[in-house]
Each structure stands twice: as C-alpha cells, then as structure tokens.
Design a protein around this motif. Structure first.
Motif, PDB file in Angstrom:
ATOM      1  N   ASN A  69     -13.054   1.816   2.905  1.00  0.00           N
ATOM      2  CA  ASN A  69     -12.715   0.280   3.458  1.00  0.00           C
ATOM      3  C   ASN A  69     -12.352  -0.471   2.178  1.00  0.00           C
ATOM      4  O   ASN A  69     -13.228  -1.586   1.990  1.00  0.00           O
ATOM      5  N   HIS A  70     -11.394  -0.007   1.231  1.00  0.00           N
ATOM      6  CA  HIS A  70     -11.188  -0.762   0.094  1.00  0.00           C
ATOM      7  C   HIS A  70     -10.132  -1.971   0.274  1.00  0.00           C
ATOM      8  O   HIS A  70      -8.888  -1.831  -0.395  1.00  0.00           O
ATOM      9  N   SER A  71     -10.295  -2.826   1.053  1.00  0.00           N
ATOM     10  CA  SER A  71      -9.709  -4.232   1.225  1.00  0.00           C
ATOM     11  C   SER A  71     -10.646  -5.075   1.585  1.00  0.00           C
ATOM     12  O   SER A  71     -11.574  -4.828   2.320  1.00  0.00           O
ATOM     13  N   LEU A  72     -10.473  -6.257   1.447  1.00  0.00           N
ATOM     14  CA  LEU A  72     -11.540  -7.504   1.828  1.00  0.00           C
ATOM     15  C   LEU A  72     -11.137  -7.588   3.567  1.00  0.00           C
ATOM     16  O   LEU A  72     -11.876  -8.366   4.072  1.00  0.00           O
ATOM     17  N   ALA A  73     -10.240  -6.890   4.003  1.00  0.00           N
ATOM     18  CA  ALA A  73     -10.186  -6.993   5.431  1.00  0.00           C
ATOM     19  C   ALA A  73     -11.330  -5.943   6.107  1.00  0.00           C
ATOM     20  O   ALA A  73     -11.862  -6.500   7.100  1.00  0.00           O
ATOM     21  N   GLU A  74     -11.491  -5.024   5.242  1.00  0.00           N
ATOM     22  CA  GLU A  74     -12.392  -4.084   6.100  1.00  0.00           C
ATOM     23  C   GLU A  74     -13.725  -3.882   5.062  1.00  0.00           C
ATOM     24  O   GLU A  74     -14.675  -3.437   5.773  1.00  0.00           O
ATOM     25  N   TYR A 132       0.759  -1.217   0.020  1.00  0.00           N
ATOM     26  CA  TYR A 132      -0.077  -0.079  -0.040  1.00  0.00           C
ATOM     27  C   TYR A 132       0.892   1.276  -0.178  1.00  0.00           C
ATOM     28  O   TYR A 132       0.193   2.204   0.383  1.00  0.00           O
ATOM     29  N   ARG A 179      -5.555  -0.662  11.802  1.00  0.00           N
ATOM     30  CA  ARG A 179      -6.376  -0.877  10.488  1.00  0.00           C
ATOM     31  C   ARG A 179      -7.002  -0.018  10.019  1.00  0.00           C
ATOM     32  O   ARG A 179      -8.003  -0.024   9.646  1.00  0.00           O
ATOM     33  N   TYR A 223      -8.678   2.971   8.315  1.00  0.00           N
ATOM     34  CA  TYR A 223      -8.712   3.030   6.844  1.00  0.00           C
ATOM     35  C   TYR A 223      -7.747   4.387   6.482  1.00  0.00           C
ATOM     36  O   TYR A 223      -7.206   4.046   5.248  1.00  0.00           O
ATOM     37  N   TYR A 249     -13.189 -13.746  11.483  1.00  0.00           N
ATOM     38  CA  TYR A 249     -12.043 -12.911  10.396  1.00  0.00           C
ATOM     39  C   TYR A 249     -12.502 -11.639  10.435  1.00  0.00           C
ATOM     40  O   TYR A 249     -12.875 -10.915   9.203  1.00  0.00           O
ATOM     41  N   ALA A 250     -12.661 -10.757  11.616  1.00  0.00           N
ATOM     42  CA  ALA A 250     -12.940  -9.606  11.396  1.00  0.00           C
ATOM     43  C   ALA A 250     -12.327  -9.041  12.749  1.00  0.00           C
ATOM     44  O   ALA A 250     -12.215  -9.528  13.921  1.00  0.00           O
ATOM     45  N   PHE A 251     -11.602  -7.768  12.624  1.00  0.00           N
ATOM     46  CA  PHE A 251     -11.218  -7.067  13.834  1.00  0.00           C
ATOM     47  C   PHE A 251     -12.353  -6.750  15.011  1.00  0.00           C
ATOM     48  O   PHE A 251     -13.479  -6.573  14.477  1.00  0.00           O
ATOM     49  N   GLN A 293      -7.416  -3.512  -3.875  1.00  0.00           N
ATOM     50  CA  GLN A 293      -7.963  -2.008  -3.477  1.00  0.00           C
ATOM     51  C   GLN A 293      -8.218  -1.499  -4.756  1.00  0.00           C
ATOM     52  O   GLN A 293      -9.281  -0.670  -4.723  1.00  0.00           O
ATOM     53  N   ILE A 328     -15.032   2.458  13.300  1.00  0.00           N
ATOM     54  CA  ILE A 328     -14.281   1.095  14.012  1.00  0.00           C
ATOM     55  C   ILE A 328     -13.309   1.785  14.975  1.00  0.00           C
ATOM     56  O   ILE A 328     -12.263   1.232  15.438  1.00  0.00           O
ATOM     57  N   ARG A 377     -18.776  -9.731  11.346  1.00  0.00           N
ATOM     58  CA  ARG A 377     -19.045 -10.888  11.190  1.00  0.00           C
ATOM     59  C   ARG A 377     -18.493 -11.979  12.096  1.00  0.00           C
ATOM     60  O   ARG A 377     -17.911 -11.536  13.101  1.00  0.00           O
TER      61      ARG A 377
END
Lengths: 341, 746
Positions: free
Chosen positions: B672-677, A40, A119, A121, A240-242, B277, A148, A237
């Motif tokens: 939130n441009h990722s599959l984590a978010e 990133y 995490r 954004y 697999y989510a923070f 992303q 969040i 969910r």
C-alpha cells in the motif's frame, strides 16, 4: 512516465479516428487517474488524445422524458452541485460527494469516473503480477494482501474491485451510457457497461476499440426514487478512502409497502453489484428488517471471500439492511455528519 | 515600566509562517542550479538475492540521460562500513547504496538515472532491465520472532532494559488480580508532506553545497565527508526549512548519498528527490509485539510487572528504541521484569518516528492497566494514583519534576471523567455506543550540548544562529522569543538563522530536546551580550549605571534601565556606538552538565482522555473528543506548544485507527505504498482536541526550565482510544490499527 505524443481532439470524429488508428492511444480528460497510473508506469500510452476541447461532451441538460443527460466532460463537482440533479436524483448527488475530495471532484469527469481503473495494490505496482495490467502474469491479490478486494463476481484471474461511488448510484438508477465510435453511436444500459473479470480481467468495460463515452443519461422515471434513498459508504477512515462496502439503496413506497426497489453495492465486485432477484424480493413487501435481510442475502448469495476480506460479507449484509432502513425512513446518510443514522 | 510584554510564555505567531504560506520558504528539492542534473532512483523488485545482470543501455540511450549509475560503475566511496555511520544510527552496518549486487530488501535503490529533467530520468528509469537471482526472504515478524535476540550492542542514547527486580513471575502467579496479554502495533511509514530530497550544488574545485531534507545538517555533513573522503570545509549542508521531520530526517538517507555521489562524479549540480511511493522504501516505525503481564493485590497495588517486547529490524542493523523501560518507571512495583528483543527481517532498517518506542510500549502497558482496573474494579485513574511513584525505579533517580497527578486531575476535570459510568456498553446516543478511556503518557525531557551565537548590531538588531533545525516545531519562533525577552527587544528586531552546517554546533533536532538545548544556548549567548552591553553602558560619559550592579538593571524596550529609577536608561544601540564597535558577538554553549543527569531523571508526562462513538453494527469508530493534559515544564509559546500536542494527538488517532504498512510476505514487498492506500487521518476523522498544560516548575531539566513537547502528544493517545473502545463496546482490541473488521470480529 513514458514519452508520448499529445493530440488535442478538435471534433468527436477526430478523437474517434485517432483512437481507432492508434491502439496505443489513450483518452485524457481530467487525468486524475490516468496521470497517476502513467507515473507508476502502469499505463504507458503512446499517444494522449485530449477530449477537453469537445464542447459537445459538456453540459448537463434535461431530456424530453423528464430525465437528465450528463456530458462525459462534466466534472464530478458540477454533477454534485447541480440543483436539478439534487432534486431528481439525490442518490447520485450523495454518491458523488461520498467519493474523493473537492479538489479531485473539480478535475475528475463523468466519463473518467466510469472508466477509472481499479485501486488494487497489485495493479498499481509493476513489480508484482497482475492479470489486469499484464494478462497472463497471474493475480497477486489472490493469496496476497486482499482485504480490499472483491467478494462477488470475481474470477480466478482477478479479484479487483471497481472503485467508483458515482457508478454505484448510476447503476442503481438504471442510467444509460451514450457512446460514439467508428460504427456510430450506441446506448449501453449501465448494467451492461462494466463487466466481470472472467478470463479477460484487462477489460473493465464493454467499450469497443475506438469508442468514447459521450454522456450518461438518467430516465425521468428514475426520479421516482428521489424521496426514499441513501448512499451508505463504509471505509477505513471517515473521508477520502475507497469503499470497503458501499450501498446505494432506493425505494418507492406505497404506504408501508415497497412498490419498487433498487439496490447496488460498491467495493465488493469488479462492477457495481446488482441482482434483480434481490430487488424483486423487496417489491410488495412491508419495509422492515426481515424483508431487508432477505434481500441482502439474495444480493450476497454466492459471495466468495478471500484470506483478508471475509468480513465484507457480513459487513455488506448489515450495511444493506441499514441502508434500506435509512431509505425507507427517508433519512439518507448525511455527508457532513459522519454518524451513521 | 520595568518589564517588556513578556515574549516567553506568550502565544506568538510563527515567525516563519508567512514565508511558508506564501511559498517564499525554499525546501531541499526547490533550489535551482545551472545545468542541474535530475536523479531518479530505480528500486529493487525483490526482497533478497543478487542482481544477476543490470542492463542500462536503453536507459542511457534515452533522450536527456546524462548517466546511469549502478553498483557496476559507481564511483569509489569509503570501504569500511564504519565510515557510513552517523550520529544517531544504531549498531550494525549502515546501508550502502549501490554498494554491490546484493539485494537486502524490496525497494532498495539499485540504480540512479541522472538526466536533464526529472521526467526524462523517470522515463529512462523504466528502461533499466534487471535480472535477479532470488534467495528466500522473510518479512513476517510473526515467524521471525521465534529467533528474536537481545541486541548484543546497545544503541547510543537508548538505555537497555534494567536488570530484573524481585521475582516478577512468582509475584504474578501469586497475585490476587492479574492480567496478561499480547499487544501488537503495525509498522508505520514516515510520510511528512515534504518527501526526502537533496539538491547538491556543485560549487567547483570539489566544493559542494548540499540542500538536504534533514533534521541534522552537521550529521549529514559529517556523513558526506566521511563517505566520500572530503574535507568538511568542502561540504556545506543547509536545510533552513524542513517540511516535517518526525524522525525521518535524523539519519542521512540514501537520496543524500546518491545525489552527492552523482554530483562529485559528474562535477555538476544534481538533485535526487523521492516520490511518495519511494518513501515506503525508507524509514519506518518498526512492527512491535508486546507481551505484558501485570499482577496486583486486591487494592490494585502492583506487585508484578512483566513487559517483553519483540521489534522488527533489518538484517544489517539493530535499530533499538525504548519500548519497555517505561513500564519500570511509570508505576511502583516491587517485582519487575522487562525485556526487549529484536527479530531480523529482509526489510530496510526501521528508524525513529515521533516518540520512538514510547507509544508502542505504552499502548501495551496502558491497555493492560485498563484491563487491570476492570479486573480489580477500580477506576482507571484511581488505579494509576495508587501506583504512583516519585522516582524512576529503573535507576533510583528522583524526577526533576513530575506533575502527572495534576495531569490526571486537570485532564479528568476538563473531560468530565466523573460522569463516566464504568460499565462497558453503558453509554449510548441513538445507535452509537459511547466510550470514555484514558491513558498516561511519558517521554524523556532531554537536553543535549548545543552552541549558539548572538550578534547585536548598531541598528539595534539581534541575530541569533545555531546549526539546529526547525522541522516545523516552531524553533525559529521560540528562539526569537528568548532573544527578544533577554535583551528587551521586539521580536521583529530579532533574526534567527538555523540549519547551516557552518553555524555553531548542534546535535540533530530530535528527541524533544531542541527547545531546551538550543533555547538554553541562545539564552546563554544573550546573557553574555547583556553583560557586554552593560559593561559598555557603564563606560559612556555620564552613565547612570556607574554604581549599578547586574541586579540593579533591566533590559526593556531596547534600553538598559535602572530598576530603582526607570527614567535613567541607556539605549542599547547608544552603548554599542559609544564603544566604537559595529557589533557585539557572543557564542555560548549550553549542556546538561554532569551532576544533574546522574542525580535526576527528567521526563514529560501526560494524561490523555478519549471519547469514541461507535456504530457497533457497522464497525465505524469516531474519536469525537480528546483531552490531553501535559506537564512539560515551562511553556515558551502556548500557541506553537499547543500545535505540537495537537499534531501528536492526530498522529495518535492515526496510530489507533488507520496507519498500517501492508506487506505481501510472499513477495517481501510493501503493497500500500501511496497515500491513497496507506491511511492517515483525514480532516473528517478529527473532532475536538483539547490541550491542557498543567503548571510545572522545573529548575533542573534545563537551564531555561523547558522540557520539550515534540513527542509527548502522541504517546498515550492510541492506548486511551483503545481503552475508550473497550468502554464503549466491551471489546478489547490489542492490535493496532483498530480497523472496522477487527472490531466486528472481536
């Protein structure tokens, strides 16, 4: 991802000297967080110092005081499936298994878990302002998309949260972080390891230049919490989510009364959130909703929500009460059955 | 034996399954080429304005960089915007990458770095320095809806709302029972497992072979030829395997343009693939707000339906979907007023996503029906039965078939609906509240003109080909089944070739029409082969079929045999050999015809039942059971069909609880441009999903009796879950996704 040089450290001293001599160097071990951030362009290290050959950072061992020592390179999955840890510190086992996925836990290390970045954004997107990523550029999350984000211990510079589950349990268990650096080794109590953002949000922890996490140790007496504990994680969910809010709760009961208590929150602050007053408020009291609510109120005192995360205050209060109820009843939250007991 | 084991209607494994799970299947970004150039896209950081300057000196000087393309140096492409149109795009001016200094949305591609490796290109991309002159932007639909407008030009294939019937406002105001509310659905972004990618192979002499992630190779081919002024002979587009389409690959996307542009300019092979992303600067389901008002008499019979929707679109195109029309055709009502409007935002154009429009409109309509059922004190299924209609009241057509009653009945039975206590908060298991909800679903059973070729060879094998794609739906498999069944072969004797622009013409794979369309075309081609083979078989010496007619014979086990005396038969290969030919060929097309669609309306229907378990104190919602009863005509392959419905249901669960693109409206940027978010359901979120196919005979929707299944699975799911949440908690959530904070605040 930028071009970088790569150095495979042969000894701990070699790694430390590389880190000290090159401020642009970064440590790599599991790489589950750093490599993403490099893709990133959030992290652009000039050099990667690979610790994975350092055997002295491996292994889980027993300590003389009846505790455990977890090397910095021990994968999360090894922590999660170590039978001694599961017996002495099941709260840690549960917290580790509440995080990420099996694949990630296989790669991610203990040291890396401590040192993972937020995490948020805005931290993750170089097209936006972020004081943590680029000091002085502003905080995008304040007034932005902040559902969040932190409700406790934040500053007007940064409202990011620490994403770890493992660290919430380590904080509750009063773990110790062993570090080695140019000035030798030192031990940092877990509650002193991470820090609040203040006006230096770029600093997540209290490591000094050139220092490396060597191990995390758990004291023998922390195993007294092996009966009455839970790790309760609430998220968007079921896996697999923070955490939006997570609670590590551990009690020592004497009959119906609480002899000792530990209570830490994840997902609400720049570090695992604990307050001695909240734990003290539990000690000597009968386990019950009224007592639990009082402790929750103390732990959450001074919460400062933002536009989208006000729900976290009340959610945290309810989660604390539920977690303490689970802990007192010795019915820890199941990891496979997602129904909350 | 007079019949083969029936291939059609049997649960066959996917014929492309082994290739996919072993990695032998090659996707668009996996094709290799000598001296392949790797392109990496630089995206705009602002939502609207101008590029004041773009400095690529450092990027071009970076190791491995071949060239950096920007609006300042891009090669000449077509001037007129109509040249950038495609088969399925909406009215407006299609986005033209690197066209000018103008920024129209955050995430817009503003440069393409081409280097000798992906990593070198990505590294250099970070060195491109851009200065912007920002202009005010608007990405907030709640503000933009004030200027909503009726789209002046309709999108091809999307019916605008019908004219109002009766006086819906008056009937609503006089109705003894009524409900009225607003329902909103968050924008959702396409994230198939395979991100969009294009590998252009430079063949020399201006010829290119394009491996594109697309649902329509001929659509991509026509686009490339038009935009770059190439003869279509020089552009071959192939996409034999697609890692999920769901609508994201219907229109040519910008990576196709950029890869072809660079390849032609550099006269070398070039690949451009999007990162996860970058997928968020791409096709998405538009944010949509529905206002629904229903009025009914005391018996629950609808007297008035009003459904007004406002959907987001870009500044440059009027993307349109069928959001509200369902409300005029699913139930009978004398007074109906449906409106569909758009509001412009500084975003990329929305696009089609699985059942475009339907789950948006039906979330609103079917939530409102649930609210009406409660207001009228009628069971939700009973309410729907009282308002059942046998014809499409929007245009007066009769349905080709409609077994929705059977969906309600069989779905309810499977679910155990009769054990439901209608009172909210009445069902509980320990700390958890249990809720049961249901909703109807509907989707078009379309058919499009499609051609297919069948080639039967002397070795007894059949090769079928068609330009349509298999985007993971099972097209390879069902076409193999149809071919094998028609000619009496084993499936292993049939090869299917798809998704090559040189193959017989097909529209894009979408709209749930492929099984009906390509299936019918393949059937027609195989029937032609049958006729040819029979003719040959009659000619051989001592043929048992000298006096036989078509009705007297059957194609079984690689033979033609006499029905009255199956011992008398001719091997297909033998018939062909006798003719002296090496192969027989038939190319046929199938189309819906002219009269059918004028007289009949063809739709698939479903009834979705959901069970939720909710920790009301902590807001945790679990969807523990879904029964989806579907009426979709003839089911070619229950196994792949079931997978389609399950996939739709899973996505519906995501729509109900998880999926939401979050935009910072100050920055006009998706955050939130990722599959984590950006959350989609994880395995843990999925419990029991039970699929029921009700018996439905349909001889009008398509020549092979098929209606298509790709989209119906998602349609009613979110509404059924929202209704179940209300039943569990007494809380009506009218904004998707239903996250724990919304539930706790309600």
């Amino acid at each position: 991802m930028n071009r970088f040089s790569y150095h495979r450290a042969e000894t701990l001293a070699d790694a430390i000297s590389h880190l000290r001599s090159n401020p642009a160097a970064a440590i790599i071990a599991g790489g589950t967080n750093l490599v993403d951030l490099m893709k990133y362009e959030v992290e652009r290290p000039g050099e990667l110092v690979d610790l994975t050959r350092l055997d002295e950072l491996r292994g889980i061992s027993e300590t003389p005081d009846g505790g455990m020592r977890i090397g910095a390179l021990v994968p999360n999955s090894d922590v999660a499936y170590d039978e001694r840890i599961a017996k002495l510190y099941p709260l840690l086992t549960h917290a580790v298994l509440a995080g990420a996925t099996p694949q990630l836990r296989n790669a991610a290390t203990t040291g890396g878990n401590l040192n993972q970045r937020t995490r948020c954004y805005y931290f993750n997107d170089v097209a936006t302002p972020c004081n943590k990523r680029e000091p002085g550029s502003g905080c995008g999350a304040i007034g932005g998309v902040n559902r969040i984000h932190a409700i406790l211990g934040a500053s007007d510079q940064c409202i990011a949260t620490h994403p770890s589950d493992m660290c919430v349990a380590l904080s509750a268990l009063d773990a110790t972080v062993e570090v080695a650096g140019p000035d030798g080794e030192r031990r940092i109590s877990f509650r002193e390891y991470h820090r609040l953002p203040g006006d230096e949000p770029q600093r997540d922890n209290t490591l000094r230049q050139g220092e490396i996490v060597v191990a995390v140790t758990l004291a023998g007496e922390a195993s007294y919490f092996a009966e009455n504990y839970t790790y309760l994680k609430l998220r968007d969910r079921l896996s697999y989510a923070f955490a939006l809010v997570s609670v590590a709760a551990a009690l020592q009961l004497d009959g119906g009364r609480i002899a000792a208590a530990r209570l830490a929150l994840g997902g609400v602050s720049h570090m695992p959130w604990r307050k001695p007053d909240a734990e003290n408020a539990l000690v000597g009291m009968a386990a019950g909703e009224e007592t639990f609510t009082r402790a929750a109120d103390i732990l959450l005192a001074g919460a400062q929500p933002h536009e989208h995360n006000a729900f976290k205050v009340d959610l945290a209060r309810r989660a604390i009460v539920r977690a303490l109820t689970q802990a007192a009843a010795a019915t820890p939250q199941s990891l496979s059955d997602k129904r909350i007991a | 034996m007079l019949k083969n084991d029936p291939h059609i209607g049997s649960p066959r494994n996917r014929v492309d399954g082994p290739a996919k799970v072993t990695g032998a299947a090659t996707y668009a970004a996996e094709f290799a080429a000598t001296d392949l150039g790797h392109g990496y896209i630089v995206e705009s950081a602002i939502a609207r304005g101008l590029i004041r300057s773009i400095n690529v000196a450092a990027a071009e000087a970076a190791p491995g960089v071949i060239k950096v393309f920007t609006h300042e140096n891009r090669p000449q492409t077509a001037w007129f915007t109509y040249k950038y149109r495609d088969q399925v795009g909406p009215p407006g001016s299609p986005f033209r990458p690197l066209y000018s200094e103008e920024i129209q949305y955050s995430g817009q591609p503003i440069a393409l770095v081409v280097a000798t490796s992906f990593d070198a290109a990505r590294d250099a991309a970070a060195l491109v320095i851009v200065e912007y002159a920002e202009k005010p932007h608007l990405t907030d639909l709640s503000i933009a809806r004030k200027d909503a407008y009726k789209p002046p030009k309709k999108r091809l294939g999307i019916a605008p709302p019908p004219d109002p019937r009766g006086d819906a406002v008056k009937a609503f105001s006089e109705a003894p029972v009524s409900v009225s509310a607003e329902y909103a659905i968050a924008p959702e972004h396409h994230n198939p497992m395979e991100p969009h990618a294009t590998t252009v192979i430079w063949e020399g002499d201006g010829k290119i072979t394009v491996h594109d992630k697309t649902q329509g190779v001929q659509n991509s081919q026509a686009y490339v030829a038009s935009v770059f002024g190439l003869s279509s002979d020089n552009v071959r587009v192939v996409a034999p395997y697609v890692g999920g389409g769901f609508g994201s690959g219907l229109r040519p996307q910008h990576q196709l343009f950029l890869a072809v542009m660079a390849s032609l300019a550099l006269e070398r092979s070039v690949r451009v693939e999007l990162t996860r992303q970058q997928m968020f600067g791409h096709v998405h389901r538009p944010e949509t707000i529905n206002a629904v008002a229903l009025g009914a008499d005391a018996d629950g019979k609808l007297v008035s339906i009003q459904h007004h929707a406002v959907a987001a679109t870009s500044q440059f195109e009027d993307h349109q979907e069928n959001v509200v029309n369902w409300s005029g055709m699913l139930y009978h009502a004398p007074n109906v007023d449906l409106r569909y409007e758009l509001a412009k935002l500084d975003i990329y154009s929305p696009g089609d996503m699985r059942a475009p429009g339907a789950p948006l409109g039906l979330f609103a309509l079917e939530s409102a029906m649930d609210e009406l059922a409660i207001a009228a004190k009628i069971d939700p299924i009973e309410l729907r039965l009282r308002n059942y209609t046998d014809h499409d009241e929007n245009d007066g057509k009769v349905f080709t078939s409609k077994e929705l009653r059977a969906c309600y009945r069989e779905g309810a039975e499977r679910f155990g609906w009769n054990k439901r206590n209608a009172r909210p908060c009445s069902m509980r298991d320990g700390r958890e509240l249990i809720g049961w909800g249901m909703a109807s679903g509907v989707w078009e059973a379309g058919m499009m003109k499609t051609a297919a070729r069948g080639v039967f060879t002397a070795d007894g094998r059949l090769e079928l080909s068609c330009a349509t794609s298999d985007i993971g739906t099972g097209t390879y498999t069902i076409l193999s089944q149809i071919g094998a069944e028609t000619l009496g072969l084993e499936m292993e004797q049939v090869t299917v070739k798809l998704a090559d622009s040189t193959l017989p013409a097909s529209p894009v794979q979408g709209g749930s029409w492929t099984a009906a369309s390509a299936g019918s075309a393949v059937m027609a081609a195989c029937q032609d082969l049958q006729a040819q083979l029979f003719k040959l078989a009659r000619k051989i010496d001592g043929s048992p079929f000298a006096d036989a007619s078509d009705d007297d014979i059957a194609f079984v086990n690689g033979r033609i045999l006499l029905r009255t005396n199956p011992a008398k038969s001719v091997l297909l290969a033998e018939a062909l050999a006798a003719s002296g030919e090496e192969k027989l060929e038939a190319e046929k097309s199938a189309s819906p015809g002219l009269i059918g669609p004028m007289r009949y309306a063809a739709y698939t229907h479903s009834a979705v039942f959901a069970e939720v378990r909710i920790d009301a104190e902590l807001g945790q919602i679990r969807v523990t059971r879904i029964v989806n009863a579907v009426a979709a005509g003839r089911i070619l392959n229950p196994k792949t069909a079931r997978s389609q419905i399950i996939g739709g249901v899973v996505w519906g669960i995501g729509m109900a609880l998880h999926e939401e693109t979050l935009t910072d409206h100050r920055l006009g940027r998706i955050m939130n441009h990722s599959l984590a978010e950006y959350h989609v359901p994880a395995n843990a979120d999925i419990y029991d999903i039970d699929v029921v196919f009700v018996e439905e005979h349909d001889d009008k929707a398509s020549p092979i009796g098929v209606k298509g299944l790709g989209e119906i699975g998602i349609v009613g799911t979110a509404a059924a879950i929202a209704n179940a949440i209300h039943h569990a908690t007494g809380k009506r959530l009218r904004s998707l996704p239903i996250t724990l904070d919304k539930l706790l605040a309600a």
